[in-house]
Structures are given as C-alpha cells and as structure tokens.
Scaffold this active site. Structure first.
Site, PDB file in Angstrom:
ATOM      1  N   CYS A  50       8.097  13.461  -6.112  1.00 17.35           N
ATOM      2  CA  CYS A  50       8.965  12.342  -6.463  1.00 17.35           C
ATOM      3  C   CYS A  50       9.441  12.433  -7.910  1.00 17.35           C
ATOM      4  O   CYS A  50      10.464  11.844  -8.267  1.00 17.35           O
ATOM      5  CB  CYS A  50       8.240  11.020  -6.235  1.00 17.35           C
ATOM      6  N   ASN A  51       8.724  13.176  -8.736  1.00 21.49           N
ATOM      7  CA  ASN A  51       9.086  13.258 -10.153  1.00 21.49           C
ATOM      8  C   ASN A  51       9.635  14.610 -10.584  1.00 21.49           C
ATOM      9  O   ASN A  51      10.047  14.767 -11.729  1.00 21.49           O
ATOM     10  CB  ASN A  51       7.871  12.920 -11.036  1.00 21.49           C
ATOM     11  N   GLN A 120       0.091  18.985  -4.497  1.00 24.33           N
ATOM     12  CA  GLN A 120       1.523  19.214  -4.275  1.00 24.33           C
ATOM     13  C   GLN A 120       1.912  20.647  -4.635  1.00 24.33           C
ATOM     14  O   GLN A 120       2.750  21.256  -3.960  1.00 24.33           O
ATOM     15  CB  GLN A 120       2.324  18.194  -5.086  1.00 24.33           C
ATOM     16  N   GLY A 189      -3.811 -11.060  -0.046  1.00 19.48           N
ATOM     17  CA  GLY A 189      -2.523 -10.410  -0.286  1.00 19.48           C
ATOM     18  C   GLY A 189      -2.549  -8.964   0.178  1.00 19.48           C
ATOM     19  O   GLY A 189      -3.323  -8.157  -0.347  1.00 19.48           O
ATOM     20  N   ALA A 190      -1.704  -8.634   1.152  1.00 25.25           N
ATOM     21  CA  ALA A 190      -1.700  -7.277   1.726  1.00 25.25           C
ATOM     22  C   ALA A 190      -0.431  -6.520   1.370  1.00 25.25           C
ATOM     23  O   ALA A 190       0.023  -5.664   2.127  1.00 25.25           O
ATOM     24  CB  ALA A 190      -1.863  -7.354   3.241  1.00 25.25           C
ATOM     25  N   THR A 193       0.226  -3.655  -3.944  1.00 19.67           N
ATOM     26  CA  THR A 193      -0.899  -3.670  -4.884  1.00 19.67           C
ATOM     27  C   THR A 193      -2.211  -3.944  -4.165  1.00 19.67           C
ATOM     28  O   THR A 193      -3.226  -3.270  -4.402  1.00 19.67           O
ATOM     29  CB  THR A 193      -0.661  -4.727  -5.977  1.00 19.67           C
TER      30      THR A 193
END
Length: 426
Positions: A50-51, A120, A189-190, A193
């Site tokens: 991705c970078n 990677q 919270g799913a 994060t």
C-alpha cells in the site's frame, strides 16, 4: 552484471500517485514476465504494497537503465497523464541492495520497525520465483535481505514496543494483568479500531472476549471471526459491566457512554476487583472521572500515544545497530557480486592451463607407463593449482569500487593472453 531498482514510495510520492502505480499480483506477474521474456531484463521482481511499488531488475540490454524502467512502469499503468519520473527513486549496484535491506528490516517504512513488510518482500520473491524471473542475483539479494531482517529482529530492539493505539492498549493490559487468558474482556464497538484491538487481544491469548455494537450483525460477524461467538445486545451491556476485567471502548459518539456513577456501581458488585478501561474513542467514550475510582485503571488515546511516542523513541535509538548490520551484510554481498564479474576470467584462466596440461601430457602418453603417467598428471595438477592460486586470489579480492574490477580483469587477461570472455558466463 548489475542490478538496478526504481519505484515510488511514501517518501517520493503522495498517496494518489502511489495508487496509480500500484500493481495487483496478476499485474506483478505480467510485468516481470514481459520484461524477462522480451530480453529487456535477465531477472526482475516487484515489491508492491500500500505504501510502495518497487521494481528490481538485472538489465538484459544496455539501454535498460533507471530512466527506461520508470517510463516502462508509467506506460504499463497508462499513467502518463498523472505520474512523472520525478515521483520515482533510483538505485543501482550496491545501492539497490542497501535499499532492499532497509526495506526488509522496516527502517524505510512509514511506521519504523513495522512487522508486515518482511512478509511482503518474501511474497514478492515468491512471485518472481514462481514465474521464473528470479535468477542467481535476485535470489542471493533476497535471501541476504531476509538474513538482515532476521539479524535485526534478534540482535536489536527495533521491533519491540507497540506503535499503534490498539496494540498499545493491549500491551498495557498485558503489563497490568500479565496473563490475559484468565481475564474476561468486553469490547464496545466493532468498527476498525475495535476490531484491531480485539484481534490483538486474541493474539495475546485472551479468549473470553464479548462484543457489543449498535449494529448487532457487525458484532456477530467479528465474534464469529474471532471464534468467540459471544455477543451482548447494545441496549443491555451496562447490566453486565461488573463481569469484565477489561473494557475496551471504540465507538463514535459525542456523549460519554460510561460515567463514574455507573462504574462505581459496577465496582461495588465486583468487590473492588481491578478493572482496566481502554478508551480508544475520539472524542473520548468514558468520563475522565472514572479514572479516579479505586482499582479502576482508565487509559485514553492521549495516554496510549504517550506510550507509543516512548516506544518510537526507543526504536530510533536502535537505528545505529541496525545500520551496522546492514553495512556488514552489504560488504559481503558486494564482494559476492564482484566475484560474478571476475568468474568468466577465472574460468578462462583455468581452462587455458588445463588445455596446456593436457597437450603436454599427451606428448608422453605412449612413452611412459600408465602408473608414471598417472603420477605426472597428479604432479602437474598440484603445480597448476599453486600457479593459479595467486592470480585467482587477486581476482576475488575485495575492491574499493566496482570500477576497479575491469582493470584487474584486463591485467590478468593480458598477462595470460586470454581471449575475450564468454558473455554467457557473466
């Protein structure tokens, strides 16, 4: 024999440029295969994340240089209207090796010491090996890079300490409770994060994880992925707060979802058994007054970021050790690379003396007994080995720069009157 690399990464180009140049695995295979099958390269490999998108090539033709490869990638991605050569970096010879070593041990990463990049790079080598574009040079380069990364991991502390909020939260919980497998965890919270925090918890042997979320199906999906299958309805999770040793909150809200009065009631039911609350929400999910309660350990994002900053500082302090390992391996790789350049001359030198030996022995083949001929052959082999020892040692000896290699090669070829080297051996 040379190796060059060009590419875009987070240092050279903004994300919209990196997105235009990014390659899928199918495109990766197609690009390296086309380069080698066309004769433009004798070896080729692409590291695509991705970078970064980076091409490593052993040129097969004189015109294949860094500028040529930049244009090749831009053309392949049909990105001439957006991407310019200035967005690329260029490396060649040992500079290419140094760069791949730095990439593999994660000192060239956006997050210093991150743990994913080595996998990677290994995947990039796997692809090149599968399609047959990784030859002797790329194979040696990649395996040396893997060795560098392993030494960095075992000899330094570059990869120690959390550098993400979710992982820092879990690391903190482990420091306080030590054995997370014995603790009951509530994730409120799913989202992204919360999911990361839950997965880090699971990786640290926390198996008793209960999930609650406004959208229950999302909680159920994450619970199934973790293998817990334990979900609480969002409307009723507060009735169970006293059951949990660790509470992680990661919801998007403008109001506190937990306050001091609620947590005081929970602590009374727990008989003041310690509780860690990890508030990963922004804005904060938990009233700061909760942290003042007895045996209640509340940490929010700011507190966790302080831990991350300290860990990054410790990682940066390891850079001199990492660079020393890279320098050591780079010298060894450079010397090996130089031996490839002198190999044709060594082969020609040995062949010439072997031919002389055979011709001279042939003159006596029918004049002496088989035993005498065998002794003569053994003697001449020993003499030739001693005669050739110093010229070969001189050819293999380390040089200050690659530019000094041709002068050594030419000296030996002229002294021993060797013909032009066989290009296939280079």
């Amino acid at each position: 024999m040379n190796i060059i690399s060009v590419g875009v990464n987070h240092k050279t180009a903004p994300i919209e440029i990196r997105e235009r140049i990014a390659l899928s695995e199918v495109q990766n295979k197609e690009l390296v295969t086309d380069l080698v099958s066309s004769g433009l390269a004798s070896e080729a490999m692409v590291v695509s994340t991705c970078n970064r998108t980076e091409l490593y090539v052993v040129p097969g033709m004189p015109e294949v240089n860094c500028d040529y490869l930049k244009d090749y990638i831009i053309s392949y991605k049909n990105a001439r209207n957006a991407v310019r050569p200035e967005h690329f970096f260029s490396r060649f010879y040992c500079g290419t090796a140094r760069h791949l070593f730095e990439v593999s041990c994660a000192i060239d990463s956006l997050v210093l010491g991150e743990g994913q990049i080595l996998g990677q790079v290994k995947n990039a080598y796997r692809i090149a090996a599968e399609v047959g574009t990784a030859g002797i040079l790329l194979t040696r380069l990649c395996h040396t890079a893997f060795s560098v990364a392993k030494k960095v991991k075992t000899r330094t502390k570059l990869m120690e300490g959390a550098v993400s909020v979710s992982y820092a939260a879990v690391e903190l919980a482990q420091k306080i409770f030590s054995n997370l497998s014995m603790k009951k965890v509530l994730l409120i919270g799913a989202g992204e994060t919360g999911e990361l925090a839950a997965k880090h918890m699971y990786a640290k042997n926390a198996r008793n994880i209960v999930i609650t979320n406004r959208t229950q199906s999302k909680a159920e999906a994450l619970a199934e992925e973790l293998g817990t299958n334990r979900v609480l309805p969002y409307e009723s999770y507060k009735e169970h707060l006293h059951e949990f040793d660790i509470i992680i909150t990661a919801v998007s809200t403008k109001e506190y979802i937990l306050n001091a009065a609620e947590m005081q009631q929970s602590m009374a039911k727990r008989r003041l058994k310690p509780v860690i609350i990890l508030d990963l929400g922004l804005p904060r999910n938990v009233d700061p007054e909760v942290g003042a309660l007895q045996n209640m350990f509340l940490k929010d994002i700011d507190a966790l970021k302080h831990i991350i900053d300290k860990n990054l500082e410790r990682r940066r302090a390891e850079l001199p050790k990492v660079k020393a390992i890279i320098d050591e391996e780079l010298v060894a790789f450079g010397q090996w690379l130089n031996t490839l350049k002198v190999r044709p001359t060594i082969v020609d030198l040995q062949s010439k003396f072997l031919e002389i030996k055979e011709k001279e022995l042939e003159r006596y083949r029918y004049k002496v007994s088989e035993e005498e001929l065998r002794r003569m052959e053994h003697l001449t082999d020993r003499i030739l080995k001693k005669i050739l020892h110093h010229p070969i040692k001189m050819l293999k000896a380390p040089v200050d720069t690659a530019d000094n290699i041709p002068s050594k090669v030419n000296l030996v070829r002229n002294i021993f009157d060797l013909e032009e080297p066989n290009q296939s051996l280079q």
